[in-house]
Design a protein around this motif. Structure first.
Motif, PDB file in Angstrom:
ATOM      1  N   LYS A  11      -2.350 -12.028  -2.442  1.00 57.68           N
ATOM      2  CA  LYS A  11      -3.662 -11.469  -2.102  1.00 57.68           C
ATOM      3  C   LYS A  11      -4.477 -11.078  -3.339  1.00 57.68           C
ATOM      4  CE  LYS A  11      -2.207  -9.480   2.386  1.00 57.68           C
ATOM      5  NZ  LYS A  11      -2.076  -8.200   3.141  1.00 57.68           N
ATOM      6  N   TYR A  51      -7.924 -13.551  10.074  1.00 56.47           N
ATOM      7  CA  TYR A  51      -7.348 -12.315  10.617  1.00 56.47           C
ATOM      8  C   TYR A  51      -7.894 -11.991  12.017  1.00 56.47           C
ATOM      9  CZ  TYR A  51      -4.780 -10.773   6.429  1.00 56.47           C
ATOM     10  OH  TYR A  51      -3.878 -10.643   5.400  1.00 56.47           O
ATOM     11  N   HIS A  54      -6.534  -9.388  14.400  1.00 61.74           N
ATOM     12  CA  HIS A  54      -6.748  -7.953  14.154  1.00 61.74           C
ATOM     13  C   HIS A  54      -8.172  -7.495  14.476  1.00 61.74           C
ATOM     14  CE1 HIS A  54      -2.803  -7.443  12.467  1.00 61.74           C
ATOM     15  NE2 HIS A  54      -2.995  -8.408  11.591  1.00 61.74           N
ATOM     16  N   PHE A  59      -8.974  -1.055  11.047  1.00 57.75           N
ATOM     17  CA  PHE A  59      -8.925  -1.505   9.655  1.00 57.75           C
ATOM     18  C   PHE A  59      -9.454  -2.930   9.465  1.00 57.75           C
ATOM     19  CE2 PHE A  59      -4.745  -2.175  11.624  1.00 57.75           C
ATOM     20  CZ  PHE A  59      -4.496  -3.516  11.354  1.00 57.75           C
ATOM     21  N   ASP A  62     -12.184  -3.402   6.657  1.00 58.04           N
ATOM     22  CA  ASP A  62     -11.565  -3.211   5.333  1.00 58.04           C
ATOM     23  C   ASP A  62     -10.695  -4.419   4.992  1.00 58.04           C
ATOM     24  OD1 ASP A  62     -10.553  -1.586   2.987  1.00 58.04           O
ATOM     25  OD2 ASP A  62      -8.681  -1.792   4.093  1.00 58.04           O
ATOM     26  N   LEU A  63      -9.939  -4.876   5.973  1.00 61.51           N
ATOM     27  CA  LEU A  63      -9.011  -5.994   5.757  1.00 61.51           C
ATOM     28  C   LEU A  63      -9.762  -7.271   5.388  1.00 61.51           C
ATOM     29  CD1 LEU A  63      -6.119  -7.128   6.010  1.00 61.51           C
ATOM     30  CD2 LEU A  63      -6.525  -7.379   8.470  1.00 61.51           C
ATOM     31  N   ARG A  87       9.317 -13.127   4.977  1.00 62.53           N
ATOM     32  CA  ARG A  87       8.921 -11.766   5.355  1.00 62.53           C
ATOM     33  C   ARG A  87       9.916 -10.736   4.818  1.00 62.53           C
ATOM     34  NH1 ARG A  87       4.506 -10.974   8.320  1.00 62.53           N
ATOM     35  NH2 ARG A  87       5.208  -8.845   8.694  1.00 62.53           N
ATOM     36  N   THR A  93       5.186  -3.857   5.807  1.00 62.20           N
ATOM     37  CA  THR A  93       3.725  -3.863   5.634  1.00 62.20           C
ATOM     38  C   THR A  93       3.267  -2.705   4.756  1.00 62.20           C
ATOM     39  OG1 THR A  93       3.533  -4.834   7.844  1.00 62.20           O
ATOM     40  CG2 THR A  93       1.531  -3.868   6.907  1.00 62.20           C
ATOM     41  N   ARG A 104       6.646  -6.056  -1.983  1.00 61.14           N
ATOM     42  CA  ARG A 104       5.748  -4.925  -1.695  1.00 61.14           C
ATOM     43  C   ARG A 104       6.275  -3.609  -2.263  1.00 61.14           C
ATOM     44  NH1 ARG A 104       4.109  -6.885   4.431  1.00 61.14           N
ATOM     45  NH2 ARG A 104       2.117  -7.861   3.894  1.00 61.14           N
ATOM     46  N   ILE A 111      -0.922   0.449   2.082  1.00 58.75           N
ATOM     47  CA  ILE A 111      -0.814  -0.476   3.219  1.00 58.75           C
ATOM     48  C   ILE A 111      -1.916  -1.528   3.192  1.00 58.75           C
ATOM     49  CG2 ILE A 111      -2.109   0.963   4.868  1.00 58.75           C
ATOM     50  CD1 ILE A 111       0.057   0.068   6.981  1.00 58.75           C
ATOM     51  N   ASN A 112      -3.081  -1.156   2.675  1.00 58.18           N
ATOM     52  CA  ASN A 112      -4.190  -2.124   2.623  1.00 58.18           C
ATOM     53  C   ASN A 112      -4.303  -2.804   1.257  1.00 58.18           C
ATOM     54  OD1 ASN A 112      -5.029   0.171   1.341  1.00 58.18           O
ATOM     55  ND2 ASN A 112      -7.078   0.197   2.240  1.00 58.18           N
ATOM     56  N   ASN A 114      -1.318  -4.556  -0.267  1.00 53.00           N
ATOM     57  CA  ASN A 114       0.136  -4.796  -0.236  1.00 53.00           C
ATOM     58  C   ASN A 114       0.537  -6.186  -0.741  1.00 53.00           C
ATOM     59  OD1 ASN A 114      -0.732  -6.223   1.956  1.00 53.00           O
ATOM     60  ND2 ASN A 114       0.459  -5.092   3.480  1.00 53.00           N
ATOM     61  N   HIS A 117       0.868 -11.801   1.964  1.00 52.12           N
ATOM     62  CA  HIS A 117       0.831 -12.057   3.409  1.00 52.12           C
ATOM     63  C   HIS A 117       1.924 -13.042   3.753  1.00 52.12           C
ATOM     64  CE1 HIS A 117      -0.636 -13.327   7.384  1.00 52.12           C
ATOM     65  NE2 HIS A 117      -0.355 -14.557   6.976  1.00 52.12           N
ATOM     66  N   GLY A 118       2.444 -12.946   4.967  1.00 46.89           N
ATOM     67  CA  GLY A 118       3.361 -13.962   5.471  1.00 46.89           C
ATOM     68  C   GLY A 118       3.160 -14.164   6.953  1.00 46.89           C
TER      69      GLY A 118
HETATM   70  P1  GDP Z   1       1.778  -8.002   7.707  1.00 50.45           P
HETATM   71  O1  GDP Z   1       2.140  -9.174   8.561  1.00 50.45           O
HETATM   72  O2  GDP Z   1       2.976  -7.243   7.191  1.00 50.45           O
HETATM   73  O3  GDP Z   1       0.826  -8.359   6.592  1.00 50.45           O
HETATM   74  O4  GDP Z   1       1.026  -6.958   8.644  1.00 50.45           O
HETATM   75  P2  GDP Z   1      -0.037  -7.142   9.841  1.00 50.45           P
HETATM   76  O5  GDP Z   1      -0.177  -8.588  10.225  1.00 50.45           O
HETATM   77  O6  GDP Z   1       0.329  -6.179  10.898  1.00 50.45           O
HETATM   78  O7  GDP Z   1      -1.412  -6.638   9.214  1.00 50.45           O
HETATM   79  C1  GDP Z   1      -2.162  -7.468   8.371  1.00 50.45           C
HETATM   80  C2  GDP Z   1      -2.606  -6.659   7.194  1.00 50.45           C
HETATM   81  O8  GDP Z   1      -3.496  -5.635   7.657  1.00 50.45           O
HETATM   82  C3  GDP Z   1      -1.493  -5.918   6.478  1.00 50.45           C
HETATM   83  O9  GDP Z   1      -0.856  -6.686   5.486  1.00 50.45           O
HETATM   84  C4  GDP Z   1      -2.208  -4.731   5.887  1.00 50.45           C
HETATM   85  O10 GDP Z   1      -2.780  -5.068   4.624  1.00 50.45           O
HETATM   86  C5  GDP Z   1      -3.313  -4.466   6.882  1.00 50.45           C
HETATM   87  N1  GDP Z   1      -2.941  -3.360   7.783  1.00 50.45           N
HETATM   88  C6  GDP Z   1      -2.003  -3.376   8.757  1.00 50.45           C
HETATM   89  N2  GDP Z   1      -1.932  -2.189   9.369  1.00 50.45           N
HETATM   90  C7  GDP Z   1      -2.853  -1.396   8.768  1.00 50.45           C
HETATM   91  C8  GDP Z   1      -3.272  -0.048   8.960  1.00 50.45           C
HETATM   92  O11 GDP Z   1      -2.774   0.681   9.816  1.00 50.45           O
HETATM   93  N3  GDP Z   1      -4.259   0.408   8.123  1.00 50.45           N
HETATM   94  C9  GDP Z   1      -4.828  -0.386   7.171  1.00 50.45           C
HETATM   95  N4  GDP Z   1      -5.798   0.125   6.386  1.00 50.45           N
HETATM   96  N5  GDP Z   1      -4.462  -1.654   6.966  1.00 50.45           N
HETATM   97  C10 GDP Z   1      -3.489  -2.160   7.754  1.00 50.45           C
END
Ligand code: GDP
Length: 140
Positions: A11, A51, A54, A59, A62-63, A87, A93, A104, A111-112, A114, A117-118
């Motif tokens: 990222k 994404y 989501h 988030f 921001d993401l 993973r 995450t 990570r 968390i934002n 990190n 991605h996978g």
């Molecule tokens: P991943 O598969 O481990 O990357 O996690 P997810 O698919 O659940 O989420 C995608 C990305 O969104 C994550 O890698 C984080 O960067 C971000 N993210 C996930 N959960 C949160 C959260 O609760 N808050 C914030 N700010 N970002 C989040």
């Protein structure tokens, strides 16, 4: 165990910190095989598409603005149990919860932010890989 393909992203936070080489070294040393790699900068709309799962979460803005904020590396991986293997190497995450020895844990700041991605399934890996690569680009 089956041989599976998966999509990794290194990222924009990793590229900004100049640690993409360290991440790639960890991938190579893990035994996962890199089939293809490219440096890409996503537009805001491409980020929203990537994404889409989501969309609606607090988030999401921001993401998508983060993932489109600078260059990233898309990396097509293949290996035994590839989706879970990648993973596992990524770690949880939230870097604060990531296991020792994971990417990570080593490099993630929040968390934002990190680092990687996978894909979360073989099915989603196919969809995500097709966003960045054509079949012709994969080299074993
Ligand atoms: P991943 O598969 O481990 O990357 O996690 P997810 O698919 O659940 O989420 C995608 C990305 O969104 C994550 O890698 C984080 O960067 C971000 N993210 C996930 N959960 C949160 C959260 O609760 N808050 C914030 N700010 N970002 C989040």
């Amino acid at each position: 165990m089956a041989t599976e393909r998966t999509l990794a992203l290194i990222k924009p936070d990793a590229v900004e910190s100049k640690i993409e080489g360290d991440v790639l070294a960890m991938i190579c040393q893990s035994g996962l095989n890199i089939l293809a790699i490219k440096k890409v900068k996503l537009s805001a709309s491409e980020a929203a598409l990537f994404y889409a799962v989501h969309d609606g979460k607090p988030f999401f803005a921001d993401l998508t603005s983060f993932i489109s904020s600078g260059p990233l590396y898309a990396v097509a991986l293949e290996g035994e149990n590839g989706v879970v293997s990648w993973r596992t190497l990524m770690g949880a995450t939230n870097p604060a919860e990531a296991a020792e020895g994971t990417i990570r844990k080593r490099f993630g700041k929040a968390i934002n932010r990190n680092v990687v991605h996978g894909s979360d399934s073989v099915e989603n890996a196919k969809i995500e890989m097709a966003i960045f690569f054509s079949e012709l680009e994969y080299v074993k």
